[in-house]
Scaffold this active site. Structure first.
Site, short mmCIF file in Angstrom:
data_model
loop_
_atom_site.label_atom_id
_atom_site.label_comp_id
_atom_site.label_asym_id
_atom_site.label_seq_id
_atom_site.Cartn_x
_atom_site.Cartn_y
_atom_site.Cartn_z
N CYS A 23 -97.73 6.28 82.35
CA CYS A 23 -98.85 7.15 82.73
C CYS A 23 -99.35 6.70 84.09
O CYS A 23 -100.54 6.51 84.31
CB CYS A 23 -99.96 7.13 81.68
SG CYS A 23 -100.59 5.50 81.27
N GLY B 119 -100.02 4.34 68.63
CA GLY B 119 -99.20 5.25 67.85
C GLY B 119 -99.24 6.72 68.21
O GLY B 119 -98.74 7.54 67.45
N GLY B 120 -99.80 7.09 69.36
CA GLY B 120 -99.86 8.50 69.72
C GLY B 120 -98.50 9.17 69.81
O GLY B 120 -98.27 10.22 69.22
N CYS C 27 -92.84 0.49 72.85
CA CYS C 27 -94.20 0.04 73.20
C CYS C 27 -95.18 1.02 72.56
O CYS C 27 -95.84 1.80 73.25
CB CYS C 27 -94.38 0.00 74.71
SG CYS C 27 -93.19 -1.05 75.59
#
Length: 440
Positions: A373, A253-254, A249
């Protein structure tokens, strides 16, 4: 802009945020784009008021109800943007003098019933009151109280108090281009002081927010914005150079960037997402970071044919699952007021399906890392327990076993999972579980 115009702009932005289903930062950005005459300094001043009100919304609303403000929000929290802004102004020690309501684009002055309430607010010594219930003091929806009480117990007020505060700006050093020391020196040359993060060996924390697009170290790809907790999730994934890795997922793109750096640009890294626009948005970040071992792939969901063809092909599978985002409330205080119990229950079902699907990609002896998160047990421990019950070929790898080798700092959690919070660890709220698939 005059102070009066700034005041009215803050009221208008808050009103637009309330009417929109989009995140507050997107709504505010659109508002300012439509008004090019508002300069950078004025935008910052207006945004400061807006975000402060969003962080104080429950307490401000309690006072407006308690003092019977004629324009207070309704029972669903709708309306009242003007009342909230003026109340916030009072709590900041600013009295609504006539000059605040003069000039072009200014707000209209308080009527006598409003002024009565504002005068009463001005006599309060604190934004808090002993009669406020926990969900008001902690600034979270009341329906979450049983879940959060079960999670935090006697620490509930302290944990949710830390969630009210504004988050610092964390950066991850791109090891493809610099060491942490080199990045610190590069930022210092631009007058920016950065301190090493306490837990992540790749992290930097800034004492104040800066417009990174104007910072040469960012433009050159030496640093990326990434919360310290997110950095730790990527480190625990433990991708090795030459391995096959999938960021299931990937979003913008972090974590993909962090995985690529850990792999030293060697091996195969696939960044997947169901939204093509998110996959495309990552391209500029990859180019700036000097990453060239990533294949971007748009998938059609859990039934995508590529997943079936690629079953058992990857050494590492990272599932940064879509979630309530409750761990990021310091950054997105508006999100808490858009969250309902139905949203949580629907996400839990979706997370289970995503996890089951992604697990097919893991090769024997490989690892599956599930992360959110979120601080909600339903989305975290509950999901992993259900998954392990249905997949006996997976076993948990306790985080403390991995920490010394992969992170190198004292492990901040007892295990077996990684659970981080602003109060306990100074990061966003994060959860991660590392699961290993049995060898053939």
């Amino acid at each position: 802009m005059t102070p009066a115009a700034r005041l009215q702009a803050a009221i208008e932005v808050l009103s637009e945020i309330e009417k929109s289903a989009k995140p507050a930062d997107s709504v505010a950005s659109f508002y300012f784009k439509q008004r090019r005459y508002i300069g950078a300094k004025d935008r910052r001043a207006v945004a400061e008021v807006v975000w402060r009100v969003l962080r104080r919304r429950a307490r401000i609303d309690w006072w407006l109800e308690h003092l019977d403000h004629p324009e207070r929000p309704n029972a669903e929290g709708k309306g009242g943007a003007r009342a909230r802004v003026l109340a916030d102004m009072i709590f900041e020690g600013i009295r609504p003098e006539p000059d605040l309501f003069r000039g072009p684009h200014s707000a209209y002055p308080p009527e006598p019933p409003e002024r009565r309430v504002l005068d009463m607010l001005a006599g309060q010594k604190s934004l808090f009151h002993r009669d406020m219930p926990p969900h008001v003091r902690g600034e979270y929806p009341e329906w979450l109280t049983p879940r959060l009480s079960a999670l935090y117990g006697d620490n509930l007020d302290a944990e949710m108090g830390a969630m009210r505060d504004e988050a610092p700006l964390d950066l991850r050093v791109n090891t493809l281009k610099a060491t942490r020391e080199e990045a610190i020196r590069a930022l210092a040359k631009e007058g920016i002081k950065a301190e090493p993060t306490a837990l992540s060996p790749l992290g930097l924390r800034l004492g104040a927010r800066v417009p990174l697009v104007q910072v040469q170290a960012w433009r050159n790809g030496l640093i990326e914005v990434q919360d310290e907790g997110s950095q730790l999730v990527a480190l625990l994934t433990d991708p090795k150079p030459g391995q096959a890795v999938v960021d299931y997922c990937a979003g913008a793109g972090g974590k993909t960037l962090a995985l690529a750096a850990a792999m030293q640009n060697k091996g195969r890294l696939v960044a997947c997402d169901v939204a093509e626009w998110r996959v495309d948005r990552a391209q500029d970040r990859l180019r700036r970071a000097g990453v060239h071992n990533v294949t971007r792939r748009v998938i059609e969901g859990e039934s995508d044919k590529w997943i079936k063809r690629s079953a058992g092909s990857f050494d590492r599978v990272l599932v940064d699952a879509p979630c309530t985002g409750t761990g990021t409330w310091r950054r997105n205080p508006d999100a808490k007021w858009q969250l309902g119990e139905t949203d949580l229950l629907e996400l839990v079902v979706r997370q289970g399906a995503i996890l089951d699907s992604a697990a097919r990609l893991t090769k024997p002896g490989g690892r599956l890392v599930y992360a959110t998160c979120s601080i909600m047990t339903d989305e975290n421990e509950g999901r992993i327990e259900a998954f392990l019950a249905a997949h006996p070929d997976y076993r948990p790898v306790p985080v403390p076993e991995l920490w010394a080798e992969l992170v190198g700092t004292p492990c901040p959690v007892p295990g077996p999972w990684l659970r981080l919070s602003p109060r306990a660890h100074g990061t966003d709220g994060f959860f991660a579980a590392v699961l290993e698939k049995a060898s053939a």
